[in-house]
Design a protein around this motif. Structure first.
Motif, PDB file in Angstrom:
ATOM      1  N   GLY A  98      73.915  50.681  61.712  1.00  9.44           N
ATOM      2  CA  GLY A  98      74.339  49.780  60.640  1.00  9.44           C
ATOM      3  C   GLY A  98      75.854  49.675  60.571  1.00  9.44           C
ATOM      4  N   PHE A  99      76.503  50.805  60.759  1.00 10.80           N
ATOM      5  CA  PHE A  99      77.968  50.849  60.729  1.00 10.80           C
ATOM      6  C   PHE A  99      78.555  50.049  61.902  1.00 10.80           C
ATOM      7  CE2 PHE A  99      81.912  52.861  62.182  1.00 10.80           C
ATOM      8  CZ  PHE A  99      82.712  52.658  61.061  1.00 10.80           C
ATOM      9  N   VAL A 100      77.998  50.278  63.113  1.00 13.76           N
ATOM     10  CA  VAL A 100      78.486  49.568  64.313  1.00 13.76           C
ATOM     11  C   VAL A 100      78.239  48.062  64.167  1.00 13.76           C
ATOM     12  CG1 VAL A 100      78.219  49.274  66.810  1.00 13.76           C
ATOM     13  CG2 VAL A 100      78.181  51.569  65.822  1.00 13.76           C
ATOM     14  N   ALA A 101      77.021  47.700  63.741  1.00 20.63           N
ATOM     15  CA  ALA A 101      76.663  46.286  63.597  1.00 20.63           C
ATOM     16  C   ALA A 101      77.584  45.596  62.591  1.00 20.63           C
ATOM     17  CB  ALA A 101      75.200  46.165  63.149  1.00 20.63           C
ATOM     18  N   GLY A 102      77.792  46.236  61.445  1.00 22.60           N
ATOM     19  CA  GLY A 102      78.644  45.670  60.403  1.00 22.60           C
ATOM     20  C   GLY A 102      80.081  45.501  60.879  1.00 22.60           C
ATOM     21  N   THR A 103      80.565  46.503  61.625  1.00 21.80           N
ATOM     22  CA  THR A 103      81.932  46.426  62.149  1.00 21.80           C
ATOM     23  C   THR A 103      82.065  45.263  63.124  1.00 21.80           C
ATOM     24  OG1 THR A 103      82.127  48.814  61.912  1.00 21.80           O
ATOM     25  CG2 THR A 103      83.754  47.737  63.319  1.00 21.80           C
ATOM     26  N   LEU A 104      81.094  45.125  64.039  1.00 21.41           N
ATOM     27  CA  LEU A 104      81.153  44.055  65.046  1.00 21.41           C
ATOM     28  C   LEU A 104      81.095  42.666  64.411  1.00 21.41           C
ATOM     29  CD1 LEU A 104      78.927  45.478  67.940  1.00 21.41           C
ATOM     30  CD2 LEU A 104      81.408  45.208  67.927  1.00 21.41           C
ATOM     31  N   THR A 105      80.115  42.440  63.520  1.00 27.69           N
ATOM     32  CA  THR A 105      79.996  41.095  62.940  1.00 27.69           C
ATOM     33  C   THR A 105      81.207  40.789  62.039  1.00 27.69           C
ATOM     34  OG1 THR A 105      78.440  42.010  61.300  1.00 27.69           O
ATOM     35  CG2 THR A 105      77.493  40.815  63.140  1.00 27.69           C
ATOM     36  N   THR A 106      81.832  41.826  61.492  1.00 32.63           N
ATOM     37  CA  THR A 106      83.031  41.610  60.672  1.00 32.63           C
ATOM     38  C   THR A 106      84.236  41.263  61.547  1.00 32.63           C
ATOM     39  OG1 THR A 106      82.264  43.057  58.910  1.00 32.63           O
ATOM     40  CG2 THR A 106      84.634  42.713  59.048  1.00 32.63           C
ATOM     41  N   ILE A 107      84.496  42.098  62.577  1.00 31.28           N
ATOM     42  CA  ILE A 107      85.705  41.867  63.391  1.00 31.28           C
ATOM     43  C   ILE A 107      85.574  40.661  64.321  1.00 31.28           C
ATOM     44  CG2 ILE A 107      86.502  44.283  63.334  1.00 31.28           C
ATOM     45  CD1 ILE A 107      85.551  44.454  66.311  1.00 31.28           C
ATOM     46  N   SER A 108      84.349  40.173  64.532  1.00 34.57           N
ATOM     47  CA  SER A 108      84.159  39.045  65.460  1.00 34.57           C
ATOM     48  C   SER A 108      84.958  37.809  65.042  1.00 34.57           C
ATOM     49  CB  SER A 108      82.673  38.696  65.594  1.00 34.57           C
ATOM     50  OG  SER A 108      82.176  38.172  64.392  1.00 34.57           O
ATOM     51  N   PHE A 109      85.218  37.668  63.744  1.00 38.23           N
ATOM     52  CA  PHE A 109      85.950  36.488  63.268  1.00 38.23           C
ATOM     53  C   PHE A 109      87.448  36.562  63.568  1.00 38.23           C
ATOM     54  CE2 PHE A 109      81.971  35.976  61.180  1.00 38.23           C
ATOM     55  CZ  PHE A 109      81.815  34.610  61.044  1.00 38.23           C
ATOM     56  N   VAL A 110      87.945  37.767  63.869  1.00 40.20           N
ATOM     57  CA  VAL A 110      89.381  37.922  64.149  1.00 40.20           C
ATOM     58  C   VAL A 110      89.804  37.143  65.408  1.00 40.20           C
ATOM     59  CG1 VAL A 110      91.259  39.557  64.611  1.00 40.20           C
ATOM     60  CG2 VAL A 110      89.543  40.087  62.863  1.00 40.20           C
ATOM     61  N   PRO A 111      89.101  37.293  66.573  1.00 41.21           N
ATOM     62  CA  PRO A 111      89.511  36.486  67.733  1.00 41.21           C
ATOM     63  C   PRO A 111      89.430  34.977  67.486  1.00 41.21           C
ATOM     64  CG  PRO A 111      87.488  37.732  68.202  1.00 41.21           C
ATOM     65  CD  PRO A 111      88.055  38.258  66.936  1.00 41.21           C
ATOM     66  N   GLN A 112      88.518  34.545  66.607  1.00 44.54           N
ATOM     67  CA  GLN A 112      88.452  33.104  66.282  1.00 44.54           C
ATOM     68  C   GLN A 112      89.717  32.681  65.522  1.00 44.54           C
ATOM     69  OE1 GLN A 112      85.784  30.464  66.901  1.00 44.54           O
ATOM     70  NE2 GLN A 112      87.847  29.690  66.669  1.00 44.54           N
ATOM     71  N   LEU A 113      90.153  33.537  64.601  1.00 46.35           N
ATOM     72  CA  LEU A 113      91.386  33.250  63.845  1.00 46.35           C
ATOM     73  C   LEU A 113      92.584  33.198  64.793  1.00 46.35           C
ATOM     74  CD1 LEU A 113      93.006  32.949  61.198  1.00 46.35           C
ATOM     75  CD2 LEU A 113      93.024  35.440  61.009  1.00 46.35           C
ATOM     76  N   VAL A 114      92.656  34.175  65.702  1.00 43.79           N
ATOM     77  CA  VAL A 114      93.772  34.241  66.665  1.00 43.79           C
ATOM     78  C   VAL A 114      93.776  32.989  67.543  1.00 43.79           C
ATOM     79  CG1 VAL A 114      94.693  35.504  68.672  1.00 43.79           C
ATOM     80  CG2 VAL A 114      93.857  36.766  66.675  1.00 43.79           C
ATOM     81  N   LYS A 115      92.585  32.589  68.004  1.00 42.11           N
ATOM     82  CA  LYS A 115      92.488  31.413  68.883  1.00 42.11           C
ATOM     83  C   LYS A 115      92.974  30.139  68.178  1.00 42.11           C
ATOM     84  CE  LYS A 115      89.193  28.782  71.711  1.00 42.11           C
ATOM     85  NZ  LYS A 115      89.979  28.796  72.950  1.00 42.11           N
ATOM     86  N   VAL A 116      92.499  29.941  66.942  1.00 41.98           N
ATOM     87  CA  VAL A 116      92.898  28.752  66.177  1.00 41.98           C
ATOM     88  C   VAL A 116      94.413  28.777  65.926  1.00 41.98           C
ATOM     89  CG1 VAL A 116      92.729  27.621  63.913  1.00 41.98           C
ATOM     90  CG2 VAL A 116      90.652  28.353  65.104  1.00 41.98           C
ATOM     91  N   TYR A 117      94.930  29.950  65.588  1.00 39.97           N
ATOM     92  CA  TYR A 117      96.358  30.073  65.293  1.00 39.97           C
ATOM     93  C   TYR A 117      97.204  29.766  66.531  1.00 39.97           C
ATOM     94  CZ  TYR A 117     100.844  31.929  63.882  1.00 39.97           C
ATOM     95  OH  TYR A 117     102.179  32.056  63.611  1.00 39.97           O
ATOM     96  N   GLN A 118      96.766  30.293  67.685  1.00 36.15           N
ATOM     97  CA  GLN A 118      97.545  30.104  68.914  1.00 36.15           C
ATOM     98  C   GLN A 118      97.454  28.674  69.441  1.00 36.15           C
ATOM     99  OE1 GLN A 118      96.137  33.267  71.458  1.00 36.15           O
ATOM    100  NE2 GLN A 118      97.748  34.670  70.793  1.00 36.15           N
ATOM    101  N   SER A 119      96.249  28.090  69.377  1.00 32.20           N
ATOM    102  CA  SER A 119      96.077  26.743  69.941  1.00 32.20           C
ATOM    103  C   SER A 119      96.485  25.652  68.947  1.00 32.20           C
ATOM    104  CB  SER A 119      94.625  26.542  70.372  1.00 32.20           C
ATOM    105  OG  SER A 119      93.792  26.481  69.228  1.00 32.20           O
ATOM    106  N   LYS A 120      96.680  26.042  67.684  1.00 33.08           N
ATOM    107  CA  LYS A 120      96.986  25.088  66.598  1.00 33.08           C
ATOM    108  C   LYS A 120      95.934  23.972  66.541  1.00 33.08           C
ATOM    109  CE  LYS A 120     101.392  26.768  65.899  1.00 33.08           C
ATOM    110  NZ  LYS A 120     100.822  28.140  65.830  1.00 33.08           N
ATOM    111  N   SER A 121      94.698  24.312  66.906  1.00 29.78           N
ATOM    112  CA  SER A 121      93.623  23.323  66.909  1.00 29.78           C
ATOM    113  C   SER A 121      92.331  23.960  66.409  1.00 29.78           C
ATOM    114  CB  SER A 121      93.436  22.795  68.335  1.00 29.78           C
ATOM    115  OG  SER A 121      92.276  22.002  68.394  1.00 29.78           O
ATOM    116  N   ALA A 122      91.626  23.224  65.547  1.00 29.92           N
ATOM    117  CA  ALA A 122      90.383  23.763  64.995  1.00 29.92           C
ATOM    118  C   ALA A 122      89.351  22.668  64.800  1.00 29.92           C
ATOM    119  CB  ALA A 122      90.669  24.473  63.679  1.00 29.92           C
TER     120      ALA A 122
END
Lengths: 87, 87
Positions: free
Chosen positions: A9-33
């Motif tokens: 439960g701890f691993v699953a929760g951590t993964l589904t939570t942090i998964s949104f971070v690379p999406q934020l980084v990608k949008v920020y770097q590409s300036k496109s969403a």
């Protein structure tokens, strides 16, 4: 078995939570969403806010903490989308 | 209070699960997914698979069902991204 479940439960929760971070980084770097769905993020943010209320009600700190992190990242993605889609 | 919590948990789970559907529809209709992060979906799918294992282990059908729906939709988005990014 209880320990294995808690660990999973701890691993699953951590993964589904942090998964949104690379999406934020990608949008920020590409300036496109533009491929990102407004509806997805609006429904998702609403769901996460209710998860936090649920966590507060049943006094489960892990639910409150992980969903609060997700909320911040998801709101940041939505904010960048609003900004970049306007340009 | 127990009932309110269970209801909130149900609503929250339903919202965060169905939120991925409009993203799938958007990608399918626009035939474009380049703003979507591979890393996000790979980490997210892994997390959802572990959520399902967790649900099976603690025998919680709502966790198994909602995460199975999310898994199908998330895998579909990732599959479309692989296809559209190649063009």
């Amino acid at each position: 078995m209880q320990d294995v479940a808690a660990f999973l439960g701890f691993v699953a929760g951590t993964l589904t939570t942090i998964s949104f971070v690379p999406q934020l980084v990608k949008v920020y770097q590409s300036k496109s969403a533009k491929d990102i769905s407004y509806r997805m993020f609006i429904i998702f943010i609403l769901g996460v806010m209710i998860w936090i209320s649920y966590g507060i009600l049943i006094k489960e700190l892990p639910i409150i903490v992980t969903n609060s992190v997700t909320l911040v990242v998801a709101v940041a993605i939505l904010t960048l989308k609003v900004r970049y889609d306007r340009v």
